[in-house]
Design a protein around this motif. Structure first.
Motif, PDB file in Angstrom:
ATOM      1  N   ILE A 115       0.849  -1.203   0.000  1.00 23.05           N
ATOM      2  CA  ILE A 115       0.000   0.000   0.000  1.00 23.05           C
ATOM      3  C   ILE A 115       0.880   1.246   0.000  1.00 23.05           C
ATOM      4  O   ILE A 115       0.675   2.182  -0.789  1.00 23.05           O
ATOM      5  N   GLU A 116       1.851   1.247   0.887  1.00 25.85           N
ATOM      6  CA  GLU A 116       2.727   2.413   1.041  1.00 25.85           C
ATOM      7  C   GLU A 116       3.454   2.750  -0.256  1.00 25.85           C
ATOM      8  O   GLU A 116       3.601   3.920  -0.616  1.00 25.85           O
ATOM      9  N   LYS A 117       3.884   1.723  -0.984  1.00 24.75           N
ATOM     10  CA  LYS A 117       4.596   1.941  -2.242  1.00 24.75           C
ATOM     11  C   LYS A 117       3.707   2.557  -3.315  1.00 24.75           C
ATOM     12  O   LYS A 117       4.179   3.298  -4.181  1.00 24.75           O
ATOM     13  N   LEU A 118       2.409   2.244  -3.276  1.00 20.43           N
ATOM     14  CA  LEU A 118       1.519   2.588  -4.381  1.00 20.43           C
ATOM     15  C   LEU A 118       0.785   3.911  -4.209  1.00 20.43           C
ATOM     16  O   LEU A 118       0.206   4.426  -5.169  1.00 20.43           O
ATOM     17  N   ILE A 119       0.764   4.451  -3.020  1.00 15.33           N
ATOM     18  CA  ILE A 119       0.047   5.710  -2.805  1.00 15.33           C
ATOM     19  C   ILE A 119       0.727   6.843  -3.569  1.00 15.33           C
ATOM     20  O   ILE A 119       1.947   6.994  -3.534  1.00 15.33           O
ATOM     21  N   ASN A 120      -0.082   7.619  -4.278  1.00 18.62           N
ATOM     22  CA  ASN A 120       0.437   8.791  -5.006  1.00 18.62           C
ATOM     23  C   ASN A 120      -0.617   9.895  -4.973  1.00 18.62           C
ATOM     24  O   ASN A 120      -1.658   9.767  -4.321  1.00 18.62           O
ATOM     25  N   LYS A 121      -0.365  10.973  -5.693  1.00 18.49           N
ATOM     26  CA  LYS A 121      -1.263  12.130  -5.638  1.00 18.49           C
ATOM     27  C   LYS A 121      -2.631  11.849  -6.251  1.00 18.49           C
ATOM     28  O   LYS A 121      -3.582  12.610  -6.035  1.00 18.49           O
ATOM     29  N   ASN A 122      -2.755  10.754  -7.033  1.00 18.79           N
ATOM     30  CA  ASN A 122      -4.043  10.413  -7.630  1.00 18.79           C
ATOM     31  C   ASN A 122      -4.770   9.306  -6.864  1.00 18.79           C
ATOM     32  O   ASN A 122      -5.768   8.774  -7.324  1.00 18.79           O
ATOM     33  N   THR A 123      -4.272   8.934  -5.698  1.00 21.90           N
ATOM     34  CA  THR A 123      -4.936   7.910  -4.889  1.00 21.90           C
ATOM     35  C   THR A 123      -6.150   8.517  -4.204  1.00 21.90           C
ATOM     36  O   THR A 123      -6.028   9.471  -3.427  1.00 21.90           O
ATOM     37  N   GLY A 124      -7.310   7.973  -4.513  1.00 23.53           N
ATOM     38  CA  GLY A 124      -8.542   8.474  -3.906  1.00 23.53           C
ATOM     39  C   GLY A 124      -8.914   7.762  -2.623  1.00 23.53           C
ATOM     40  O   GLY A 124      -9.553   8.333  -1.743  1.00 23.53           O
ATOM     41  N   ALA A 125      -8.522   6.488  -2.515  1.00 22.88           N
ATOM     42  CA  ALA A 125      -8.861   5.705  -1.325  1.00 22.88           C
ATOM     43  C   ALA A 125      -8.019   4.437  -1.287  1.00 22.88           C
ATOM     44  O   ALA A 125      -7.515   3.970  -2.318  1.00 22.88           O
ATOM     45  N   VAL A 126      -7.872   3.886  -0.103  1.00 24.03           N
ATOM     46  CA  VAL A 126      -7.312   2.554   0.113  1.00 24.03           C
ATOM     47  C   VAL A 126      -8.452   1.671   0.614  1.00 24.03           C
ATOM     48  O   VAL A 126      -9.200   2.077   1.511  1.00 24.03           O
ATOM     49  N   MET A 127      -8.607   0.507   0.022  1.00 26.95           N
ATOM     50  CA  MET A 127      -9.634  -0.432   0.482  1.00 26.95           C
ATOM     51  C   MET A 127      -8.975  -1.740   0.893  1.00 26.95           C
ATOM     52  O   MET A 127      -8.219  -2.332   0.115  1.00 26.95           O
ATOM     53  N   ILE A 128      -9.258  -2.182   2.095  1.00 24.90           N
ATOM     54  CA  ILE A 128      -8.683  -3.428   2.596  1.00 24.90           C
ATOM     55  C   ILE A 128      -9.806  -4.428   2.850  1.00 24.90           C
ATOM     56  O   ILE A 128     -10.960  -4.060   3.066  1.00 24.90           O
ATOM     57  N   THR A 129      -9.458  -5.704   2.813  1.00 24.57           N
ATOM     58  CA  THR A 129     -10.417  -6.782   3.074  1.00 24.57           C
ATOM     59  C   THR A 129      -9.889  -7.656   4.204  1.00 24.57           C
ATOM     60  O   THR A 129      -8.758  -8.142   4.144  1.00 24.57           O
ATOM     61  N   HIS A 130     -10.705  -7.843   5.220  1.00 23.16           N
ATOM     62  CA  HIS A 130     -10.362  -8.741   6.332  1.00 23.16           C
ATOM     63  C   HIS A 130     -10.826 -10.142   5.938  1.00 23.16           C
ATOM     64  O   HIS A 130     -11.908 -10.602   6.311  1.00 23.16           O
ATOM     65  N   LEU A 131     -10.003 -10.844   5.180  1.00 25.02           N
ATOM     66  CA  LEU A 131     -10.417 -12.090   4.551  1.00 25.02           C
ATOM     67  C   LEU A 131     -10.412 -13.262   5.533  1.00 25.02           C
ATOM     68  O   LEU A 131      -9.557 -13.348   6.418  1.00 25.02           O
ATOM     69  N   HIS A 132     -11.364 -14.161   5.333  1.00 22.36           N
ATOM     70  CA  HIS A 132     -11.494 -15.376   6.154  1.00 22.36           C
ATOM     71  C   HIS A 132     -11.667 -15.066   7.642  1.00 22.36           C
ATOM     72  O   HIS A 132     -11.394 -15.913   8.495  1.00 22.36           O
ATOM     73  N   GLY A 133     -12.110 -13.842   7.948  1.00 25.63           N
ATOM     74  CA  GLY A 133     -12.272 -13.456   9.348  1.00 25.63           C
ATOM     75  C   GLY A 133     -10.981 -13.088  10.028  1.00 25.63           C
ATOM     76  O   GLY A 133     -10.942 -12.977  11.265  1.00 25.63           O
ATOM     77  N   LEU A 134      -9.910 -12.874   9.268  1.00 21.44           N
ATOM     78  CA  LEU A 134      -8.608 -12.502   9.838  1.00 21.44           C
ATOM     79  C   LEU A 134      -8.396 -11.000   9.645  1.00 21.44           C
ATOM     80  O   LEU A 134      -8.358 -10.504   8.523  1.00 21.44           O
TER      81      LEU A 134
END
Length: 416
Positions: A115-134
């Motif tokens: 995530i940290e590597k990919l954030i730039n001035k055109n990033t509108g949001a970060v979306m994460i998924t808590h997969l398998h209940g983790l």
């Protein structure tokens, strides 16, 4: 091993009373009457200590509304590629550009460093998924988003009521999204809810959501009948006497017509416009189903954590298997216990051959799907994980003896 009567790989978290309640509401023509949606929203605010909540027709529609509320058209949304195709479609339909961030191997969740590597001035949001209940690594992710001044969306569809350092997942970011879909640990056959601490976000989403009509009864009935059918065929007598034998035969002989009945994602096409039948309101009937079961969630979480510990302790010393981290603090509620093995087809075949009903995880590395080739990004961990995850059952009625037997069969595979 001689023939053994296995339990099914999944069960719907429902009961006879749920089906009767739906039928009663349909017969009395009160599927859309009452204030149960408002009651559920207030219950969520109270339980999760969050200011605002809003019922939505499906978890994926919640994602669509969340992305649309937070970004400008053409902005990027950083997310995990290891998810269902329709999550990516919701980002696209909301005007976002999906940017795939690779995942952590053990948790199958998005890697904060990516995530940290990919954030730039055109990033509108970060979306994460808590997969398998983790739960994801929220300390690091929240810090990254705060420093970069980028809003965070949490997809907690598979992690309802999981907590990270005592705080409910889904309540860390600008918007959290939960699902009450067919196989979730709290179900209304389909449906969902979003939460936010921000009044302006709530008002924006609420204004759009209120323009939607209620979900059509025919659409709900399709889900309801599928749920009823699934409940019947996974009932102990019928499953053990007939259904499992059919599924086992189909798996061992690679019969596509049979095997497709246990696959959960069949539509891998791209959508650039959200389907009209997605833009609906959750009905009070569905909200009543959720309210009737919500007090059972913590109890079922504890049972799954107990099963996860048995799996963990029984498989920890098998070097060729990747296990998820084991936690007892409520951050990992193990809607399944996902293990990874490089030759999973052979291992699952061994399990089925020895009369255990175990399935693979049907999620894809969406970054590799032809439908999303214009958004391709190389995510090697997600690619490997998508080909290796096996889902060991943890639902409460599965039984400790079944968990131990699965361990015994898996160990026998590596000991032969």
């Amino acid at each position: 091993m001689s023939f053994f009567k296995p339990s099914p790989r999944f069960r719907i978290y429902t009961s006879v009373s749920s089906f009767l309640a739906v039928l009663k509401d349909i017969i009395l023509m009160r599927t859309t009457t009452g204030r149960a949606c408002e009651a559920l929203e207030k219950e969520m605010q109270k339980r999760f200590i969050i200011d605002y909540s809003l019922c939505v027709p499906q978890g994926r529609v919640g994602i669509y509304l969340a992305v649309k509320a937070l970004i400008h058209t053409g902005q990027e949304v950083i997310l995990s590629p290891y998810t269902i195709a329709d999550v990516i479609n919701m980002v696209i339909c909301a005007g976002g550009i999906p940017v795939f961030a690779d995942i952590e191997r053990e948790t199958c969740n998005i890697n904060p460093s990516e995530i940290e590597k990919l954030i730039n001035k055109n990033t509108g949001a970060v979306m994460i998924t808590h997969l398998h209940g983790l739960a994801c690594n929220m300390d690091r992710i929240v810090e990254i988003c705060k420093i970069s001044n980028v809003p965070l969306i949490e997809d907690a569809a598979q992690a309802f009521s999981a907590k990270y350092n005592g705080k409910t997942v889904g309540t860390f970011g600008a918007i959290g999204v939960y699902s009450f879909g067919m196989y979730k640990n709290l179900t209304s056959f389909y449906g969902g809810i979003i939460v936010t601490p921000h009044n302006h976000i709530y008002n924006k989403i609420c204004e759009e959501r209120n323009t939607f009509p209620f979900s059509e009864i025919n659409w709900f009935l399709k889900k309801f009948m599928k749920g009823l059918f699934t409940t019947i065929v996974t009932s102990t007598p019928l499953f053990q006497l007939l259904v499992y034998r059919i599924f086992r035969f189909g798996h061992l002989h690679n019969i596509r017509f049979i095997n497709r009945f246990v696959e959960t994602e069949l539509d891998l096409t791209v959508k650039d416009k959200i389907p009209d039948n997605y833009l609906r309101k959750m009905t009070p009937m569905q909200a009543r189903l959720v309210l009737s079961k919500i007090n059972n969630v913590q109890k079922t979480n504890l049972i799954r954590i107990k099963f996860a510990q048995i799996y963990h302790d029984g498989l920890i010393n098998l070097p060729k298997i990747t296990l998820p981290p084991f936690r007892t603090d409520g951050s990992h509620i193990y809607t399944y216990f996902p293990i990874q093995y490089s030759n999973r087809k052979v291992l699952v075949r061994w399990l089925m051959k020895h009369h255990a009903d175990i399935g693979i995880q049907h999620l894809n590395n969406t970054a590799d799907l032809p439908a999303f080739q214009s958004y391709f990004r190389n995510c090697p961990i997600a690619r490997e994980t998508a080909n290796e995850v096996i889902l060991l059952p943890t639902y409460p009625s599965y039984g400790e003896n079944m968990v131990k037997r699965n361990i015994k069969i898996i160990r026998s595979f590596f000991e032969t």
